[in-house]
Scaffold this active site. Sequence first.
Site, PDB file in Angstrom:
ATOM      1  N   PHE A 122      57.020  45.315  12.931  1.00  0.00           N
ATOM      2  CA  PHE A 122      55.600  45.064  12.652  1.00  0.00           C
ATOM      3  C   PHE A 122      54.660  45.946  13.482  1.00  0.00           C
ATOM      4  O   PHE A 122      53.451  45.745  13.475  1.00  0.00           O
ATOM      5  CB  PHE A 122      55.265  43.578  12.875  1.00  0.00           C
ATOM      6  CG  PHE A 122      55.675  43.063  14.237  1.00  0.00           C
ATOM      7  CD1 PHE A 122      54.875  43.265  15.352  1.00  0.00           C
ATOM      8  CD2 PHE A 122      56.880  42.380  14.405  1.00  0.00           C
ATOM      9  CE1 PHE A 122      55.262  42.805  16.610  1.00  0.00           C
ATOM     10  CE2 PHE A 122      57.275  41.911  15.664  1.00  0.00           C
ATOM     11  CZ  PHE A 122      56.460  42.129  16.762  1.00  0.00           C
ATOM     12  N   ASN A 169      45.693  36.427  15.947  1.00  0.00           N
ATOM     13  CA  ASN A 169      45.661  35.359  16.954  1.00  0.00           C
ATOM     14  C   ASN A 169      44.478  35.482  17.931  1.00  0.00           C
ATOM     15  O   ASN A 169      44.568  35.121  19.091  1.00  0.00           O
ATOM     16  CB  ASN A 169      47.010  35.259  17.675  1.00  0.00           C
ATOM     17  CG  ASN A 169      47.394  36.553  18.369  1.00  0.00           C
ATOM     18  OD1 ASN A 169      46.631  37.522  18.326  1.00  0.00           O
ATOM     19  ND2 ASN A 169      48.529  36.579  19.019  1.00  0.00           N
ATOM     20  N   LYS A 202      39.875  40.301  18.871  1.00  0.00           N
ATOM     21  CA  LYS A 202      40.521  41.071  17.814  1.00  0.00           C
ATOM     22  C   LYS A 202      39.664  41.101  16.542  1.00  0.00           C
ATOM     23  O   LYS A 202      38.769  40.262  16.373  1.00  0.00           O
ATOM     24  CB  LYS A 202      41.901  40.458  17.527  1.00  0.00           C
ATOM     25  CG  LYS A 202      42.865  40.568  18.719  1.00  0.00           C
ATOM     26  CD  LYS A 202      44.268  40.101  18.361  1.00  0.00           C
ATOM     27  CE  LYS A 202      45.225  40.320  19.528  1.00  0.00           C
ATOM     28  NZ  LYS A 202      46.628  40.033  19.149  1.00  0.00           N
TER      29      LYS A 202
HETATM   30  P1  IDP Z   1      50.669  38.354  23.414  1.00  0.00           P
HETATM   31  O1  IDP Z   1      49.450  38.843  22.672  1.00  0.00           O
HETATM   32  O2  IDP Z   1      50.760  36.853  23.380  1.00  0.00           O
HETATM   33  O3  IDP Z   1      50.765  38.919  24.815  1.00  0.00           O
HETATM   34  P2  IDP Z   1      52.775  40.238  22.638  1.00  0.00           P
HETATM   35  O4  IDP Z   1      54.226  39.893  22.542  1.00  0.00           O
HETATM   36  O5  IDP Z   1      52.334  41.124  23.761  1.00  0.00           O
HETATM   37  O6  IDP Z   1      51.968  38.848  22.615  1.00  0.00           O
HETATM   38  O7  IDP Z   1      52.381  40.891  21.254  1.00  0.00           O
HETATM   39  C1  IDP Z   1      51.152  41.562  21.110  1.00  0.00           C
HETATM   40  C2  IDP Z   1      50.560  41.208  19.771  1.00  0.00           C
HETATM   41  O8  IDP Z   1      51.418  41.668  18.718  1.00  0.00           O
HETATM   42  C3  IDP Z   1      50.421  39.707  19.523  1.00  0.00           C
HETATM   43  O9  IDP Z   1      49.250  39.150  20.089  1.00  0.00           O
HETATM   44  C4  IDP Z   1      50.404  39.651  18.014  1.00  0.00           C
HETATM   45  O10 IDP Z   1      49.110  39.988  17.501  1.00  0.00           O
HETATM   46  C5  IDP Z   1      51.386  40.756  17.637  1.00  0.00           C
HETATM   47  N1  IDP Z   1      52.729  40.210  17.428  1.00  0.00           N
HETATM   48  C6  IDP Z   1      53.614  39.810  18.381  1.00  0.00           C
HETATM   49  N2  IDP Z   1      54.752  39.350  17.825  1.00  0.00           N
HETATM   50  C7  IDP Z   1      54.587  39.471  16.484  1.00  0.00           C
HETATM   51  C8  IDP Z   1      55.420  39.158  15.347  1.00  0.00           C
HETATM   52  O11 IDP Z   1      56.555  38.674  15.462  1.00  0.00           O
HETATM   53  N3  IDP Z   1      54.875  39.424  14.116  1.00  0.00           N
HETATM   54  C9  IDP Z   1      53.633  39.966  13.946  1.00  0.00           C
HETATM   55  N4  IDP Z   1      52.832  40.263  14.985  1.00  0.00           N
HETATM   56  C10 IDP Z   1      53.296  40.017  16.222  1.00  0.00           C
END
Ligand code: IDP
Length: 153
Positions: free
Chosen positions: A57, A112, A9
Amino acid sequence: MERTLVILKPCTIQRGLIGEIISRFEKKGLCLVGMKMVWLTDEILSEHYAHLKEKPFFQRIKDAMSVCPVIVCCWEGVDAIQVVRLMAGTTNGRNAQPGTIRGDYSMSVQENIVHASDSPETAAIELKRFFVDSELFSYKRNDLLSIYANDEF
Ligand code: IDP
Ligand code: MG
């Protein structure tokens, strides 16, 4: 052998962690079969994060994913999809286990470090989203017989 998509990222590019993160997958024994730098558009991100489109978000993660180019990679190995997800750790870097990529390098839910495909179905769709066939290569690492027992691959 399975193939999975990893995206380094923008936070990873900005923080100078490209080599360190790629090195983890390499040292694990995964085989890098495709890699390129791309500047993601809102259109491709809307498709990629469609499962989050009702979240407040949604636009913010798309904006964060396009502040600079990202590096998309395809890693190959036995059970590569699950192996890479385990290496990435849970979504929120503050909760992720130390020893995982997010646990070691992230203090954020959003920033992340990596995206990793979460299932064989998603991996197939996501690899097609980011790579054309000619950008993915078929070859074997020379150390394959030191990485696996000969009945494991
Ligand atoms: P993952 O990357 O662990 O598979 P997902 O639920 O698919 O998680 O979410 C995709 C991306 O969206 C996450 O990696 C993160 O960058 C962002 N994201 C997920 N949940 C949140 C949140 O509650 N707040 C802000 N960003 C989020
Ligand atoms: Mg996900």
